[in-house]
Design a protein around this motif. Structure first.
Motif, PDB file in Angstrom:
ATOM      1  N   ALA A  13      50.007  47.398  29.959  1.00  0.00           N
ATOM      2  CA  ALA A  13      49.291  46.605  28.961  1.00  0.00           C
ATOM      3  C   ALA A  13      48.411  47.521  28.117  1.00  0.00           C
ATOM      4  CB  ALA A  13      48.451  45.523  29.626  1.00  0.00           C
ATOM      5  N   LYS A  14      47.878  46.951  27.032  1.00  0.00           N
ATOM      6  CA  LYS A  14      46.987  47.688  26.143  1.00  0.00           C
ATOM      7  C   LYS A  14      45.723  46.873  25.950  1.00  0.00           C
ATOM      8  CE  LYS A  14      47.686  47.778  21.660  1.00  0.00           C
ATOM      9  NZ  LYS A  14      48.237  48.097  20.319  1.00  0.00           N
ATOM     10  N   ILE A  15      44.576  47.539  26.045  1.00  0.00           N
ATOM     11  CA  ILE A  15      43.284  46.909  25.768  1.00  0.00           C
ATOM     12  C   ILE A  15      42.782  47.440  24.434  1.00  0.00           C
ATOM     13  CG2 ILE A  15      40.851  46.823  26.437  1.00  0.00           C
ATOM     14  CD1 ILE A  15      41.665  46.675  29.301  1.00  0.00           C
ATOM     15  N   THR A  16      42.333  46.537  23.565  1.00  0.00           N
ATOM     16  CA  THR A  16      41.775  46.909  22.261  1.00  0.00           C
ATOM     17  C   THR A  16      40.310  46.496  22.208  1.00  0.00           C
ATOM     18  OG1 THR A  16      43.913  46.636  21.188  1.00  0.00           O
ATOM     19  CG2 THR A  16      41.974  46.617  19.767  1.00  0.00           C
ATOM     20  N   VAL A  17      39.466  47.429  21.780  1.00  0.00           N
ATOM     21  CA  VAL A  17      38.035  47.170  21.627  1.00  0.00           C
ATOM     22  C   VAL A  17      37.655  47.420  20.169  1.00  0.00           C
ATOM     23  CG1 VAL A  17      35.712  47.742  22.426  1.00  0.00           C
ATOM     24  CG2 VAL A  17      37.649  47.960  24.002  1.00  0.00           C
ATOM     25  N   ASP A  18      37.138  46.377  19.492  1.00  0.00           N
ATOM     26  CA  ASP A  18      36.663  46.505  18.112  1.00  0.00           C
ATOM     27  C   ASP A  18      35.147  46.471  18.103  1.00  0.00           C
ATOM     28  OD1 ASP A  18      39.271  46.508  16.986  1.00  0.00           O
ATOM     29  OD2 ASP A  18      39.371  44.320  17.224  1.00  0.00           O
ATOM     30  N   GLU A  73      31.594  50.313  29.543  1.00  0.00           N
ATOM     31  CA  GLU A  73      30.951  49.189  30.226  1.00  0.00           C
ATOM     32  C   GLU A  73      31.643  47.873  29.880  1.00  0.00           C
ATOM     33  OE1 GLU A  73      26.821  49.200  29.252  1.00  0.00           O
ATOM     34  OE2 GLU A  73      26.343  50.876  30.609  1.00  0.00           O
ATOM     35  N   LYS A  74      31.980  47.686  28.616  1.00  0.00           N
ATOM     36  CA  LYS A  74      32.603  46.440  28.177  1.00  0.00           C
ATOM     37  C   LYS A  74      34.018  46.296  28.739  1.00  0.00           C
ATOM     38  CE  LYS A  74      29.106  44.936  25.859  1.00  0.00           C
ATOM     39  NZ  LYS A  74      28.333  43.765  26.382  1.00  0.00           N
ATOM     40  N   ILE A  75      34.746  47.400  28.775  1.00  0.00           N
ATOM     41  CA  ILE A  75      36.098  47.350  29.338  1.00  0.00           C
ATOM     42  C   ILE A  75      36.039  46.985  30.819  1.00  0.00           C
ATOM     43  CG2 ILE A  75      38.079  48.772  29.992  1.00  0.00           C
ATOM     44  CD1 ILE A  75      37.850  50.209  27.364  1.00  0.00           C
ATOM     45  N   SER A  76      35.111  47.608  31.557  1.00  0.00           N
ATOM     46  CA  SER A  76      34.971  47.326  32.981  1.00  0.00           C
ATOM     47  C   SER A  76      34.643  45.854  33.212  1.00  0.00           C
ATOM     48  CB  SER A  76      33.882  48.213  33.586  1.00  0.00           C
ATOM     49  OG  SER A  76      33.717  47.944  34.953  1.00  0.00           O
ATOM     50  N   ALA A  77      33.701  45.322  32.408  1.00  0.00           N
ATOM     51  CA  ALA A  77      33.323  43.912  32.538  1.00  0.00           C
ATOM     52  C   ALA A  77      34.493  43.004  32.172  1.00  0.00           C
ATOM     53  CB  ALA A  77      32.118  43.608  31.653  1.00  0.00           C
ATOM     54  N   TYR A  78      35.242  43.381  31.151  1.00  0.00           N
ATOM     55  CA  TYR A  78      36.380  42.575  30.698  1.00  0.00           C
ATOM     56  C   TYR A  78      37.465  42.512  31.774  1.00  0.00           C
ATOM     57  CZ  TYR A  78      40.311  41.029  27.793  1.00  0.00           C
ATOM     58  OH  TYR A  78      41.387  40.335  27.290  1.00  0.00           O
ATOM     59  N   ILE A  79      37.745  43.647  32.402  1.00  0.00           N
ATOM     60  CA  ILE A  79      38.756  43.689  33.463  1.00  0.00           C
ATOM     61  C   ILE A  79      38.357  42.758  34.603  1.00  0.00           C
ATOM     62  CG2 ILE A  79      39.693  45.180  35.285  1.00  0.00           C
ATOM     63  CD1 ILE A  79      39.746  47.444  33.196  1.00  0.00           C
ATOM     64  N   THR A  80      37.077  42.762  34.944  1.00  0.00           N
ATOM     65  CA  THR A  80      36.583  41.880  36.011  1.00  0.00           C
ATOM     66  C   THR A  80      36.694  40.410  35.601  1.00  0.00           C
ATOM     67  OG1 THR A  80      35.045  43.590  36.770  1.00  0.00           O
ATOM     68  CG2 THR A  80      34.604  41.327  37.470  1.00  0.00           C
ATOM     69  N   LYS A  83      40.182  39.208  35.561  1.00  0.00           N
ATOM     70  CA  LYS A  83      40.821  39.378  36.868  1.00  0.00           C
ATOM     71  C   LYS A  83      42.120  40.178  36.756  1.00  0.00           C
ATOM     72  CE  LYS A  83      38.771  35.176  38.755  1.00  0.00           C
ATOM     73  NZ  LYS A  83      39.012  33.833  39.366  1.00  0.00           N
ATOM     74  N   LEU A  84      42.035  41.255  35.996  1.00  0.00           N
ATOM     75  CA  LEU A  84      43.187  42.146  35.852  1.00  0.00           C
ATOM     76  C   LEU A  84      43.204  43.123  37.032  1.00  0.00           C
ATOM     77  CD1 LEU A  84      42.914  43.034  32.051  1.00  0.00           C
ATOM     78  CD2 LEU A  84      44.356  41.276  33.110  1.00  0.00           C
ATOM     79  N   GLU A  85      44.334  43.227  37.723  1.00  0.00           N
ATOM     80  CA  GLU A  85      44.463  44.176  38.832  1.00  0.00           C
ATOM     81  C   GLU A  85      44.985  45.488  38.266  1.00  0.00           C
ATOM     82  OE1 GLU A  85      46.026  44.258  43.470  1.00  0.00           O
ATOM     83  OE2 GLU A  85      46.695  42.674  42.109  1.00  0.00           O
ATOM     84  N   VAL A  86      44.038  46.332  37.896  1.00  0.00           N
ATOM     85  CA  VAL A  86      44.350  47.565  37.179  1.00  0.00           C
ATOM     86  C   VAL A  86      44.558  48.707  38.168  1.00  0.00           C
ATOM     87  CG1 VAL A  86      43.429  49.277  35.573  1.00  0.00           C
ATOM     88  CG2 VAL A  86      43.116  46.852  35.122  1.00  0.00           C
ATOM     89  N   LEU A  87      45.551  49.542  37.896  1.00  0.00           N
ATOM     90  CA  LEU A  87      45.804  50.738  38.690  1.00  0.00           C
ATOM     91  C   LEU A  87      45.203  51.944  37.979  1.00  0.00           C
ATOM     92  CD1 LEU A  87      49.557  50.070  39.574  1.00  0.00           C
ATOM     93  CD2 LEU A  87      47.519  49.377  40.845  1.00  0.00           C
ATOM     94  N   GLY A  88      44.471  52.766  38.718  1.00  0.00           N
ATOM     95  CA  GLY A  88      43.813  53.899  38.082  1.00  0.00           C
ATOM     96  C   GLY A  88      42.714  53.427  37.150  1.00  0.00           C
TER      97      GLY A  88
END
Length: 443
Positions: A13-18, A73-80, A83-88
């Motif tokens: 997947a791809k995460i985009t932050v604006d 910080e925002k990416i970490s909070a967004y993943i939580t 509830k994305l089960e991210v590898l690495g």
């Protein structure tokens, strides 16, 4: 600020932050003011550097650092939240066409690639069937254990005539001019060739025999005996040596008396040979329980790994391994990648069992395991030493102050919790088995 993610497929997947100026400038302004209070620059009193000077001198560097911090910080909070089960960890996507002025007015758009854990059902169920072995100590195993205990507390003698199992202090001389010549101890019990082993029995001081050292010893033992490297031992041009006996050492087994019993157990706890034999049998079969539990865990691991047939975002994971371990070459990553995937796969299985069943690893449990490991180590070196609870606690705190050791023990407690839970979930049959038969199962 706007943050979103888009699936490329089930495992990528791809995460985009604006980011707009109002998203990052408050943090940047605060960081610049904090820097002004701490800065020590020529021409300014400590803590009195103007904010404008800091902004002009260090502004872009601070801007870059703060944007990086905010985004992470925002990416970490967004993943939580999602509830994305991210590898690495997310990896930034290099975008050659992204050009910014870094003038505190830019609108930024950052893209990160992420690897997702594959979806699968937990493979263990009530109809999953396993065997737990009740391992019995056979006579040969008990005899060997008793012999080792008696030898451990025996005494060294110097008999006139050698027997099998003795240690010969001898001169080894290579059968050629200016060859290797070494006076050393030779353990006859490690000799691999039966004929050579037999030839070293019945010798007296100054007796000499010829032996082929390559037939007698494995490479590691031969290198140690001759005082050479393993490569040199492997490439000996002449392997026939003359062995001349200088002295014979024999470890006599300890007598089965009260003095010997009290060295192994508490005073007067064992007073007869029958009690001693029973204690050894109990000790051996307790060790076998650990072997049985380890086999059951291994069987569960194999079952789970076979049942879960999934794909991983391998290319992403290789890039992540390289990004986090820059000293690793592509060849090294490739070489260890299969083992890495196996460990990752089992970790995900374990974590999903933990989450689905609300299993929890408590700090006290990690401390207790640390104490257990320390106690076993102490008893290994001195069976009669009994450390106090205060000593065990102190040693445990020292051990857990090492982050790597603490993480290892945490993972071990988690693994034990998963194992204990699975034992209540699956069907387990108990089967009595002799130790020699059990060993065959493990081959």
């Amino acid at each position: 600020m706007n943050i979103s993610h888009q699936k490329i497929d089930d495992i990528n997947a791809k995460i985009t932050v604006d980011l707009a100026p109002e998203d990052y400038n408050p943090a940047v302004d605060k960081a610049i003011k904090d820097q002004a209070k701490k800065a020590k620059l020529p021409g300014f009193r400590p803590g009195m550097v103007p904010v404008g000077h800091i902004r002009r001198t260090f502004g872009k560097s601070i801007l870059f650092d703060e944007i990086n911090r905010v985004v992470n910080e925002k990416i970490s909070a967004y993943i939580t939240e999602q509830k994305l089960e991210v590898l690495g960890q997310p990896l930034p996507v290099d975008e050659d066409d992204a050009k910014y002025n870094w003038d505190f007015k830019d609108t930024f758009s950052f893209n990160y690639e992420i690897g997702l854990a594959p979806e699968f059902e937990i493979p263990f169920a009530a109809d999953s069937e396993f065997t737990e072995y009740d391992i019995k100590a056979d006579a040969a195993t008990l005899e060997e254990r008793i012999k080792n205990l008696r030898r451990s507390y025996g005494k060294m003698t110097n008999p006139e005539v050698s027997e099998e199992g003795d240690v010969l202090y001898a001169e080894l001389k290579q059968d050629k001019e200016e060859g290797i010549e070494k006076t050393t101890s030779v353990r006859t019990d490690i000799i691999e060739d039966a004929k050579i082993k037999k030839s070293l029995a019945g010798l007296k001081k100054d007796d000499a025999v010829k032996i082929d050292v390559k037939k007698a010893f494995n490479v590691a033992d031969l290198a140690r005996i001759l005082g050479v490297t393993e490569e040199e031992a492997e490439n000996l041009d002449v392997t026939n040596f003359q062995l001349t006996v200088k002295n014979i050492n024999r470890l006599e087994e300890a007598d089965l008396n009260q003095e010997f019993f009290d060295k192994l157990f508490a005073a007067n706890e064992v007073t007869t040979e029958e009690q001693f034999n029973a204690k050894v049998k109990e000790e051996v079969e307790n060790l076998f329980k650990q072997n049985s539990a380890q086999k059951l865990r291994n069987d569960m691991y194999t079952f789970g790994m076979d049942k879960v047939d999934v794909k991983f975002p391998e290319e992403f994971l290789k890039r992540w391994l390289k990004a986090t371990n820059p000293n690793l070459s592509a060849e090294e990553i490739e070489e260890g990648f299969a083992d890495f995937l196996n460990n990752l796969k089992w970790t995900i299985i374990e974590n999903r069992i933990v989450t689905a069943n609300n299993l929890e690893v408590k700090y006290d449990e990690v401390v207790d395991l640390a104490k257990e490991r320390i106690y076993a180590q102490i008893k290994m070196y001195n069976i009669n030493e009994e450390p106090t609870e205060e000593q065990l606690s102190q040693f445990a705190m020292q051990l857990l102050s090492d982050r790597d050791q603490a993480n290892r023990l945490f993972e071990e407690v988690k693994a034990l919790k998963v194992y204990d839970h699975l034992k209540t979930t699956v069907k387990i049959n108990t089967e009595a088995i002799d130790y020699d038969k059990f060993q065959e199962l493990e081959k």
